[in-house]
Design a protein around this motif. Structure first.
Motif, PDB file in Angstrom:
ATOM      1  N   LEU A   1      95.884  40.309  61.861  1.00 20.55           N
ATOM      2  CA  LEU A   1      96.559  40.780  60.650  1.00 20.55           C
ATOM      3  C   LEU A   1      95.603  40.759  59.460  1.00 20.55           C
ATOM      4  CD1 LEU A   1      99.064  41.517  58.905  1.00 20.55           C
ATOM      5  CD2 LEU A   1      99.507  39.052  58.757  1.00 20.55           C
ATOM      6  N   PHE A   2      94.874  39.662  59.300  1.00 16.30           N
ATOM      7  CA  PHE A   2      93.982  39.518  58.156  1.00 16.30           C
ATOM      8  C   PHE A   2      92.892  40.587  58.146  1.00 16.30           C
ATOM      9  CE2 PHE A   2      94.659  34.740  56.982  1.00 16.30           C
ATOM     10  CZ  PHE A   2      96.006  34.983  56.836  1.00 16.30           C
ATOM     11  N   GLU A   3      92.494  41.051  59.317  1.00 16.02           N
ATOM     12  CA  GLU A   3      91.494  42.117  59.390  1.00 16.02           C
ATOM     13  C   GLU A   3      91.957  43.380  58.667  1.00 16.02           C
ATOM     14  OE1 GLU A   3      90.939  42.789  63.557  1.00 16.02           O
ATOM     15  OE2 GLU A   3      89.330  41.332  63.683  1.00 16.02           O
ATOM     16  N   GLU A   4      93.272  43.605  58.631  1.00 13.46           N
ATOM     17  CA  GLU A   4      93.840  44.816  58.057  1.00 13.46           C
ATOM     18  C   GLU A   4      94.093  44.708  56.550  1.00 13.46           C
ATOM     19  OE1 GLU A   4      94.303  47.510  59.947  1.00 13.46           O
ATOM     20  OE2 GLU A   4      93.587  46.398  61.692  1.00 13.46           O
ATOM     21  N   LEU A   5      93.985  43.507  56.025  1.00 14.60           N
ATOM     22  CA  LEU A   5      94.346  43.282  54.630  1.00 14.60           C
ATOM     23  C   LEU A   5      93.139  43.348  53.702  1.00 14.60           C
ATOM     24  CD1 LEU A   5      96.710  40.205  55.117  1.00 14.60           C
ATOM     25  CD2 LEU A   5      97.394  42.563  54.672  1.00 14.60           C
ATOM     26  N   PRO A   6      93.384  43.692  52.447  1.00 16.31           N
ATOM     27  CA  PRO A   6      92.300  43.632  51.468  1.00 16.31           C
ATOM     28  C   PRO A   6      91.872  42.176  51.244  1.00 16.31           C
ATOM     29  CG  PRO A   6      94.326  44.523  50.490  1.00 16.31           C
ATOM     30  CD  PRO A   6      94.626  44.192  51.904  1.00 16.31           C
ATOM     31  N   ALA A   7      90.642  41.994  50.820  1.00 18.10           N
ATOM     32  CA  ALA A   7      90.072  40.650  50.674  1.00 18.10           C
ATOM     33  C   ALA A   7      90.905  39.745  49.766  1.00 18.10           C
ATOM     34  CB  ALA A   7      88.645  40.748  50.138  1.00 18.10           C
ATOM     35  N   ASN A   8      91.450  40.286  48.665  1.00 21.61           N
ATOM     36  CA  ASN A   8      92.239  39.446  47.757  1.00 21.61           C
ATOM     37  C   ASN A   8      93.532  38.959  48.418  1.00 21.61           C
ATOM     38  OD1 ASN A   8      93.345  42.030  47.688  1.00 21.61           O
ATOM     39  ND2 ASN A   8      93.924  41.894  45.532  1.00 21.61           N
ATOM     40  N   ALA A   9      94.137  39.780  49.270  1.00 19.08           N
ATOM     41  CA  ALA A   9      95.353  39.358  49.984  1.00 19.08           C
ATOM     42  C   ALA A   9      95.017  38.286  51.011  1.00 19.08           C
ATOM     43  CB  ALA A   9      96.011  40.554  50.657  1.00 19.08           C
TER      44      ALA A   9
ATOM     45  N   LYS B   1      92.553  36.178  50.840  1.00 13.94           N
ATOM     46  CA  LYS B   1      92.258  34.961  50.077  1.00 13.94           C
ATOM     47  C   LYS B   1      93.548  34.239  49.697  1.00 13.94           C
ATOM     48  CE  LYS B   1      89.652  33.368  46.083  1.00 13.94           C
ATOM     49  NZ  LYS B   1      88.812  33.738  44.950  1.00 13.94           N
ATOM     50  N   LYS B   2      94.549  34.997  49.246  1.00 16.98           N
ATOM     51  CA  LYS B   2      95.841  34.397  48.871  1.00 16.98           C
ATOM     52  C   LYS B   2      96.511  33.756  50.076  1.00 16.98           C
ATOM     53  CE  LYS B   2     100.455  35.267  47.225  1.00 16.98           C
ATOM     54  NZ  LYS B   2     101.546  36.189  47.232  1.00 16.98           N
ATOM     55  N   LEU B   3      96.536  34.482  51.201  1.00 15.96           N
ATOM     56  CA  LEU B   3      97.188  33.957  52.400  1.00 15.96           C
ATOM     57  C   LEU B   3      96.459  32.735  52.942  1.00 15.96           C
ATOM     58  CD1 LEU B   3      98.173  37.284  54.179  1.00 15.96           C
ATOM     59  CD2 LEU B   3      99.682  35.689  52.967  1.00 15.96           C
ATOM     60  N   LEU B   4      95.148  32.761  52.918  1.00 18.02           N
ATOM     61  CA  LEU B   4      94.388  31.586  53.364  1.00 18.02           C
ATOM     62  C   LEU B   4      94.705  30.370  52.496  1.00 18.02           C
ATOM     63  CD1 LEU B   4      90.911  33.151  54.192  1.00 18.02           C
ATOM     64  CD2 LEU B   4      92.464  32.036  55.821  1.00 18.02           C
ATOM     65  N   SER B   5      94.922  30.600  51.217  1.00 18.79           N
ATOM     66  CA  SER B   5      95.195  29.488  50.299  1.00 18.79           C
ATOM     67  C   SER B   5      96.540  28.816  50.558  1.00 18.79           C
ATOM     68  CB  SER B   5      95.110  29.952  48.851  1.00 18.79           C
ATOM     69  OG  SER B   5      96.248  30.726  48.515  1.00 18.79           O
ATOM     70  N   ILE B   6      97.491  29.532  51.167  1.00 19.14           N
ATOM     71  CA  ILE B   6      98.805  28.922  51.405  1.00 19.14           C
ATOM     72  C   ILE B   6      98.900  28.282  52.790  1.00 19.14           C
ATOM     73  CG2 ILE B   6      99.996  30.407  49.768  1.00 19.14           C
ATOM     74  CD1 ILE B   6     101.123  31.988  52.109  1.00 19.14           C
ATOM     75  N   LEU B   7      97.872  28.463  53.620  1.00 16.33           N
ATOM     76  CA  LEU B   7      97.864  27.850  54.946  1.00 16.33           C
ATOM     77  C   LEU B   7      97.497  26.372  54.850  1.00 16.33           C
ATOM     78  CD1 LEU B   7      95.987  30.525  57.096  1.00 16.33           C
ATOM     79  CD2 LEU B   7      98.409  29.930  57.239  1.00 16.33           C
ATOM     80  N   SER B   8      97.948  25.603  55.836  1.00 20.46           N
ATOM     81  CA  SER B   8      97.515  24.213  55.925  1.00 20.46           C
ATOM     82  C   SER B   8      96.020  24.204  56.222  1.00 20.46           C
ATOM     83  CB  SER B   8      98.282  23.494  57.039  1.00 20.46           C
ATOM     84  OG  SER B   8      97.881  24.001  58.298  1.00 20.46           O
ATOM     85  N   PRO B   9      95.331  23.130  55.893  1.00 22.33           N
ATOM     86  CA  PRO B   9      93.888  23.075  56.161  1.00 22.33           C
ATOM     87  C   PRO B   9      93.538  23.343  57.635  1.00 22.33           C
ATOM     88  CG  PRO B   9      94.523  21.260  54.741  1.00 22.33           C
ATOM     89  CD  PRO B   9      95.788  21.937  55.172  1.00 22.33           C
ATOM     90  N   GLU B  10      94.354  22.831  58.556  1.00 22.22           N
ATOM     91  CA  GLU B  10      94.078  23.034  59.982  1.00 22.22           C
ATOM     92  C   GLU B  10      94.207  24.501  60.374  1.00 22.22           C
ATOM     93  OE1 GLU B  10      96.698  20.890  59.010  1.00 22.22           O
ATOM     94  OE2 GLU B  10      95.381  19.132  58.912  1.00 22.22           O
ATOM     95  N   GLU B  11      95.266  25.147  59.916  1.00 23.05           N
ATOM     96  CA  GLU B  11      95.489  26.557  60.254  1.00 23.05           C
ATOM     97  C   GLU B  11      94.449  27.449  59.567  1.00 23.05           C
ATOM     98  OE1 GLU B  11      97.537  27.769  62.598  1.00 23.05           O
ATOM     99  OE2 GLU B  11      98.049  25.684  62.996  1.00 23.05           O
TER     100      GLU B  11
END
Length: 171
Positions: free
Chosen positions: A96-104, A106-116
């Motif tokens: 999924l992340f491959e299809e998203l713009p870099a800013n999106a 970055k936002k999604l990575l920021s809401i994930l737990s550190p492990e994920e």
């Protein structure tokens, strides 16, 4: 039958019959739910996702076409978004992340737990179209000498340790 089911879902949503809809959804497999909601407007899809458990929502979301996923991402509230993205398998999340713009991303990575976040970044660092990019990092390696009883205990132990269902590769 698919069209009848589609009309029923729309009708249930229009009539605020969410309890009935939730019961209907809990009896379905993720692929069937995708079929059931394909023709719904995005806002109605969001309602359906609110009625699904975290893991079912992640499974259904993983089965959707990328363009539908992208539309839904914009509509989910951050809490629901976190629940779905966090519950997705890391390989599905990386896809999924491959299809998203870099800013999106970055936002999604920021809401994930550190492990994920770590698991997702690990996969994203592999070259595109490589085996590493599409692998599921939650696997359990079983040895030939393990008994069936020990193997099951080992798998369950690993699933408890990582908090996810693990993949057992076939040999």
């Amino acid at each position: 039958m698919k069209i009848e089911m589609q009309v029923d879902i729309k009708k249930l949503i229009e009539e605020n019959q969410f309890k009935v809809l939730k019961e209907l959804l809990t009896e379905q497999e993720p692929v069937k739910i995708v079929e059931m909601i394909e023709e719904l407007e995005s806002e109605d899809k969001v309602i359906v996702f609110r009625l699904l458990s975290k893991d079912m929502a992640a499974n259904v979301f993983s089965e959707l076409e990328t363009d539908i996923q992208l539309k839904l991402l914009a509509l989910f509230k951050e809490e629901k978004l976190r629940d779905i993205i966090e519950e997705m398998d890391p390989d599905d999340r990386a896809e999924l992340f491959e299809e998203l713009p870099a800013n999106a991303v970055k936002k999604l990575l920021s809401i994930l737990s550190p492990e994920e976040r770590e698991q997702t970044l690990l996969l994203l660092n592999y070259p595109e179209d490589s085996a590493g990019r599409i692998m599921n990092p939650y696997y359990v390696d079983l040895k030939e000498e393990y008994t069936a009883e020990y193997s099951l205990k080992h798998i369950r132990s690993e699933e408890r340790r990582v908090g996810k269902e693990c993949f057992v590769p076939c040999r």
